[in-house]
Design an enzyme around this catalytic site. Structure first.
Site, PDB file in Angstrom:
ATOM      1  N   ASN A 211       0.849  -1.199   0.000  1.00 33.71           N
ATOM      2  CA  ASN A 211       0.000   0.000   0.000  1.00 33.71           C
ATOM      3  C   ASN A 211       0.882   1.245   0.000  1.00 33.71           C
ATOM      4  O   ASN A 211       2.109   1.139  -0.057  1.00 33.71           O
ATOM      5  CB  ASN A 211      -0.963  -0.023   1.195  1.00 33.71           C
ATOM      6  CG  ASN A 211      -0.211  -0.128   2.500  1.00 33.71           C
ATOM      7  OD1 ASN A 211       0.629   0.703   2.810  1.00 33.71           O
ATOM      8  ND2 ASN A 211      -0.478  -1.193   3.251  1.00 33.71           N
ATOM      9  N   ASP A 280      -3.711  -6.681   4.802  1.00 30.57           N
ATOM     10  CA  ASP A 280      -4.629  -7.592   5.498  1.00 30.57           C
ATOM     11  C   ASP A 280      -4.638  -9.009   4.937  1.00 30.57           C
ATOM     12  O   ASP A 280      -4.944  -9.962   5.647  1.00 30.57           O
ATOM     13  CB  ASP A 280      -6.057  -7.032   5.448  1.00 30.57           C
ATOM     14  CG  ASP A 280      -6.212  -5.844   6.384  1.00 30.57           C
ATOM     15  OD1 ASP A 280      -5.617  -5.885   7.478  1.00 30.57           O
ATOM     16  OD2 ASP A 280      -6.903  -4.873   6.020  1.00 30.57           O
ATOM     17  N   ASP A 308      -3.196 -10.472  12.702  1.00 29.59           N
ATOM     18  CA  ASP A 308      -3.496  -9.118  13.177  1.00 29.59           C
ATOM     19  C   ASP A 308      -2.525  -8.797  14.315  1.00 29.59           C
ATOM     20  O   ASP A 308      -2.663  -9.309  15.437  1.00 29.59           O
ATOM     21  CB  ASP A 308      -4.955  -9.025  13.647  1.00 29.59           C
ATOM     22  CG  ASP A 308      -5.349  -7.570  13.838  1.00 29.59           C
ATOM     23  OD1 ASP A 308      -4.548  -6.801  14.406  1.00 29.59           O
ATOM     24  OD2 ASP A 308      -6.451  -7.184  13.397  1.00 29.59           O
ATOM     25  N   VAL A 310      -1.622  -5.907  16.010  1.00 28.07           N
ATOM     26  CA  VAL A 310      -2.003  -5.118  17.190  1.00 28.07           C
ATOM     27  C   VAL A 310      -3.007  -5.887  18.066  1.00 28.07           C
ATOM     28  O   VAL A 310      -2.942  -5.820  19.302  1.00 28.07           O
ATOM     29  CB  VAL A 310      -2.520  -3.717  16.781  1.00 28.07           C
ATOM     30  CG1 VAL A 310      -3.919  -3.735  16.225  1.00 28.07           C
ATOM     31  CG2 VAL A 310      -2.446  -2.744  17.949  1.00 28.07           C
ATOM     32  N   LYS A 343     -10.462  -5.124  18.618  1.00 29.41           N
ATOM     33  CA  LYS A 343      -9.048  -5.470  18.803  1.00 29.41           C
ATOM     34  C   LYS A 343      -8.613  -5.314  20.258  1.00 29.41           C
ATOM     35  O   LYS A 343      -7.443  -5.473  20.581  1.00 29.41           O
ATOM     36  CB  LYS A 343      -8.181  -4.610  17.874  1.00 29.41           C
ATOM     37  CG  LYS A 343      -8.491  -4.824  16.385  1.00 29.41           C
ATOM     38  CD  LYS A 343      -7.498  -4.130  15.469  1.00 29.41           C
ATOM     39  CE  LYS A 343      -7.915  -4.255  14.017  1.00 29.41           C
ATOM     40  NZ  LYS A 343      -6.807  -4.542  13.103  1.00 29.41           N
TER      41      LYS A 343
HETATM   42  O1  PMT Z   1       2.803   5.952   6.686  1.00 30.32           O
HETATM   43  P1  PMT Z   1       2.207   7.280   6.279  1.00 30.32           P
HETATM   44  O2  PMT Z   1       2.326   7.534   4.811  1.00 30.32           O
HETATM   45  O3  PMT Z   1       2.738   8.419   7.118  1.00 30.32           O
HETATM   46  O4  PMT Z   1       0.639   7.207   6.561  1.00 30.32           O
HETATM   47  C1  PMT Z   1       0.161   7.115   7.848  1.00 30.32           C
HETATM   48  C2  PMT Z   1      -0.990   6.116   7.954  1.00 30.32           C
HETATM   49  C3  PMT Z   1      -2.169   6.627   7.162  1.00 30.32           C
HETATM   50  C4  PMT Z   1      -0.560   4.755   7.406  1.00 30.32           C
HETATM   51  C5  PMT Z   1      -1.326   5.994   9.484  1.00 30.32           C
HETATM   52  O5  PMT Z   1      -1.738   7.239   9.988  1.00 30.32           O
HETATM   53  C6  PMT Z   1      -2.460   4.995   9.722  1.00 30.32           C
HETATM   54  O6  PMT Z   1      -3.626   5.292   9.673  1.00 30.32           O
HETATM   55  N1  PMT Z   1      -2.060   3.711  10.016  1.00 30.32           N
HETATM   56  C7  PMT Z   1      -2.993   2.585  10.114  1.00 30.32           C
HETATM   57  C8  PMT Z   1      -3.195   2.013   8.741  1.00 30.32           C
HETATM   58  C9  PMT Z   1      -4.088   0.796   8.715  1.00 30.32           C
HETATM   59  O7  PMT Z   1      -3.730  -0.153   8.090  1.00 30.32           O
HETATM   60  O8  PMT Z   1      -5.192   0.897   9.420  1.00 30.32           O
HETATM   61  P2  PMT Z   1      -6.302  -0.299   9.553  1.00 30.32           P
HETATM   62  O9  PMT Z   1      -7.544   0.417   9.899  1.00 30.32           O
HETATM   63  O10 PMT Z   1      -6.291  -1.160   8.342  1.00 30.32           O
HETATM   64  O11 PMT Z   1      -5.772  -1.153  10.765  1.00 30.32           O
HETATM   65  C10 PMT Z   1      -6.202  -0.934  12.111  1.00 30.32           C
HETATM   66  C11 PMT Z   1      -5.063  -1.166  13.060  1.00 30.32           C
HETATM   67  O12 PMT Z   1      -4.704  -2.537  13.062  1.00 30.32           O
HETATM   68  C12 PMT Z   1      -3.809  -0.392  12.734  1.00 30.32           C
HETATM   69  O13 PMT Z   1      -3.222   0.020  13.956  1.00 30.32           O
HETATM   70  C13 PMT Z   1      -2.929  -1.416  12.042  1.00 30.32           C
HETATM   71  O14 PMT Z   1      -1.530  -1.151  12.249  1.00 30.32           O
HETATM   72  C14 PMT Z   1      -3.340  -2.684  12.766  1.00 30.32           C
HETATM   73  N2  PMT Z   1      -3.223  -3.915  11.957  1.00 30.32           N
HETATM   74  C15 PMT Z   1      -3.958  -4.098  10.855  1.00 30.32           C
HETATM   75  C16 PMT Z   1      -3.885  -5.292  10.165  1.00 30.32           C
HETATM   76  C17 PMT Z   1      -3.024  -6.295  10.625  1.00 30.32           C
HETATM   77  N3  PMT Z   1      -2.909  -7.454   9.990  1.00 30.32           N
HETATM   78  N4  PMT Z   1      -2.296  -6.079  11.726  1.00 30.32           N
HETATM   79  C18 PMT Z   1      -2.373  -4.910  12.401  1.00 30.32           C
HETATM   80  O15 PMT Z   1      -1.701  -4.726  13.411  1.00 30.32           O
END
Ligand code: PMT
Length: 409
Positions: A211, A280, A308, A310, A343
Site C-alpha cells: 500500500n 490484510d 493481526d 495489534v 481489537k
Molecule cells: O505511513 P504514512 O504515509 O505516514 O501514513 C500514515 C498512515 C495513514 C498509514 C497511518 O496514519 C495509519 O492510519 N495507520 C494505520 C493504517 C491501517 O492499516 O489501518 P487499519 O484500519 O487497516 O488497521 C487498524 C489497526 O490494526 C492499525 O493500527 C494497524 O496497524 C493494525 N493492523 C492491521 C492489520 C493487521 N494485519 N495487523 C495490524 O496490526
C-alpha cells in the site's frame, strides 16, 4: 534513574586509584539506559584497562587526541558534540588544574573545551591534595567560568592510609546525581514499540501486494516518543526514511515478520503503538519463480488473512498499553470505535485517509484520538507536530491507567 534513558554520557577517567570504581559506574549508567562512551587519560590506563571499560560500555574506548582511526570514525569534535553530559570520575587534582587553566593537551581536556554539554566532576584525591589552596582555587575558578557541577568528594579512609575528604563518591550515588541533571519527561524510562510503514506480501520473487504508507507518521511518533524520554523500538516495513537518532529500528517486510518483531521482547514493552499499514491479505502461496503472463484475460489470486499484529499484542499475557490506528475512508469514527472494541485496544487514532493532503504519504495529518471515555480531535498539522501532540496525550492516558491499576508510579 529513568531520566538517563537514551542519554549520552561521556565518562572521562583520569589517573587515580578510584578509577577501578569507574567500571561499576559504567555498568550502572548503562543499566539505567544511558549510552556511555569512555575517554581515558594515559594515567587512567595504569589503574584499569581500556578493555574492561570497552566491554562494559559496549563502545570503543577513546585514548588519544591524535588518533587517525578515531578521526575517521568518531573524532574528538564529534565526541564533544555527541555528549549530553560529561562526567569525569575520578577527577584528579592534576586534571582539575589543567581544566581550570583551559589546557587542551590531551583528549579529555580538549573535549571539555570543545563541548557545550554540562561537565560534572567527581574529585578523588588524597585529603591533603583536596584541601590544598590551589585545588580549591582551581575549582572555584572553574565554577565561576563554566557550567560545572562537582559531585563530592566524600570523606573516609583513603587508599594511601590517610582519613579525610577526597574519596570519590560511590558509583550508585554518581549515577543518581547524573540522572538528576536531566528533567523527568512524559515517558522517561518507558519502553515503546511502534510499528510503521507498509508491509509487503510476496506473490513471486519480483512482485508483492502492498500500500502507499510512507512510514512518515510512525517515524514521527518514534522521534516524539524518544524526545519524551522513552526507549523506542521502531518496527518498520520497507520505507525510504532515515531512522531517527537514538531509536532502535527492526526492518521487516511481511506482516509475519512484523508480528515476530513485535512479540520479541514484548514483556519489556510498556506502550505499543501500531501506526503501520499492515496488508490484510497475502497470497496463499508464493510462487517460486516469476509468474508468467498467460493467455487468459483474467487472473485470480487466492489470498489468506495476515496475522493481526495489534490485536495479538493487545490479547497477549504481557499486554502493554496498546494503541492502534484506524485508516478509514468513510464512517471514520464509527469504524474506529468498532476496531477499538474488536481489537481490545486502549486507544485508537482515527485517520480519515480519504481527505486530500492528509493520511497516506503526505507530510500532514489530522486525526481523532478515541478511547472508552476519550474523543480528542487533533486538527491538520505536520506529522511531526501531530506526533508530539499524540505522544503527550497517549502518555497522559497511559499514566492514568497504570496509576489506577497500581502497576507503576
Ligand atoms: O505511513 P504514512 O504515509 O505516514 O501514513 C500514515 C498512515 C495513514 C498509514 C497511518 O496514519 C495509519 O492510519 N495507520 C494505520 C493504517 C491501517 O492499516 O489501518 P487499519 O484500519 O487497516 O488497521 C487498524 C489497526 O490494526 C492499525 O493500527 C494497524 O496497524 C493494525 N493492523 C492491521 C492489520 C493487521 N494485519 N495487523 C495490524 O496490526
Amino acid at each position: 534513574m529513568h531520566r538517563l534513558t537514551n542519554r549520552r554520557i561521556l565518562l572521562g577517567i583520569t589517573g587515580g586509584i578510584a578509577a577501578y570504581k569507574s567500571a561499576e559506574l559504567t555498568r550502572q549508567l548503562k543499566t539505567a539506559g544511558a549510552d556511555v562512551r569512555v575517554v581515558m587519560t594515559p594515567a587512567a590506563t595504569e589503574f584499569i584497562t581500556p578493555l574492561t571499560l570497552q566491554a562494559l560500555s559496549g563502545n570503543p574506548v577513546h585514548l588519544q587526541l591524535l588518533d587517525s582511526d578515531a578521526e575517521a570514525g568518531m573524532g574528538h569534535i564529534e565526541l564533544a558534540k555527541w555528549a549530553d553530559l560529561i562526567l569525569i570520575a575520578p577527577a584528579s587534582a592534576d586534571f582539575i588544574a589543567r581544566l581550570a587553566a583551559g589546557m587542551g593537551d590531551d583528549l579529555l581536556t580538549t573535549l571539555c573545551l570543545a563541548s557545550d554539554a554540562p561537565i560534572c566532576l567527581a574529585p578523588a584525591m588524597n585529603q591533603a591534595m583536596w584541601r590544598d589552596a590551589r585545588t580549591q582555587q582551581n575549582l572555584a575558578s572553574l565554577k565561576q567560568s563554566i557550567d560545572i557541577r562537582v559531585f563530592g568528594p566524600g570523606s573516609g579512609a583513603q587508599a594511601c592510609g590517610d582519613t579525610g575528604m577526597g574519596r570519590m563518591l560511590e558509583p550508585a550515588e554518581l549515577a543518581l546525581l547524573c540522572a538528576e541533571q536531566f528533567e523527568t519527561l512524559a515517558l522517561s524510562g518507558r519502553t515503546v514499540f511502534i510499528t510503521a510503514g507498509p508491509t509487503r506480501e510476496a506473490l513471486d520473487p519480483v512482485r508483492y501486494i502492498s500500500n502507499h504508507s510512507s512510514g512518515k507518521m510512525g517515524y514521527a511518533l518514534a522521534a516524539a516518543a524518544r524526545d519524551a524520554g522513552a526507549r523506542v523500538r521502531l518496527i518498520s516495513g520497507p520505507v525510504s526514511l532515515p531512522v531517527p537518532e537514538r531509536v532502535e529500528c527492526v526492518h521487516v517486510e511481511s506482516a509475519e515478520q512484523m508480528l515476530a518483531a513485535a512479540l520479541d521482547g514484548l514483556e519489556t514493552c510498556d506502550l505499543f503503538i501500531a501506526a503501520a499499514a499492515v496488508v490484510d491479505y497475502r497470497p496463499v502461496a508464493v510462487a517460486e519463480h516469476k509468474i508468467k503472463k498467460g493467455a487468459d484475460e483474467i487472473m485470480e489470486l487466492r489470498l489468506t488473512k495476515t496475522p493481526d499484529i495489534v490485536a495479538t499484542v493487545a490479547s497477549s499475557p504481557q499486554r502493554p498499553f496498546t494503541v492502534g490506528f484506524a485508516a478509514e475512508t468513510r464512517d471514520v469514527l464509527a469504524y474506529a470505535r468498532d476496531k477499538l472494541a474488536r481489537k481490545k485496544l486502549d486507544l485508537i487514532v482515527a485517520n480519515d485517509v480519504s481527505a486530500a493532503g492528509i493520511g497516506f504519504n503526505s507530510d500532514d495529518n489530522a486525526v481523532t484520538l478515541i478511547g472508552a471515555d476519550v474523543s480528542d480531535t487533533l486538527p491538520k498539522t505536520s506529522k511531526q507536530q501531530l506526533a508530539r501532540q499524540l505522544i503527550n496525550r497517549i502518555a497522559e492516558h497511559f499514566h492514568e491507567q497504570t496509576d489506577t491499576s497500581g502497576q507503576d508510579s
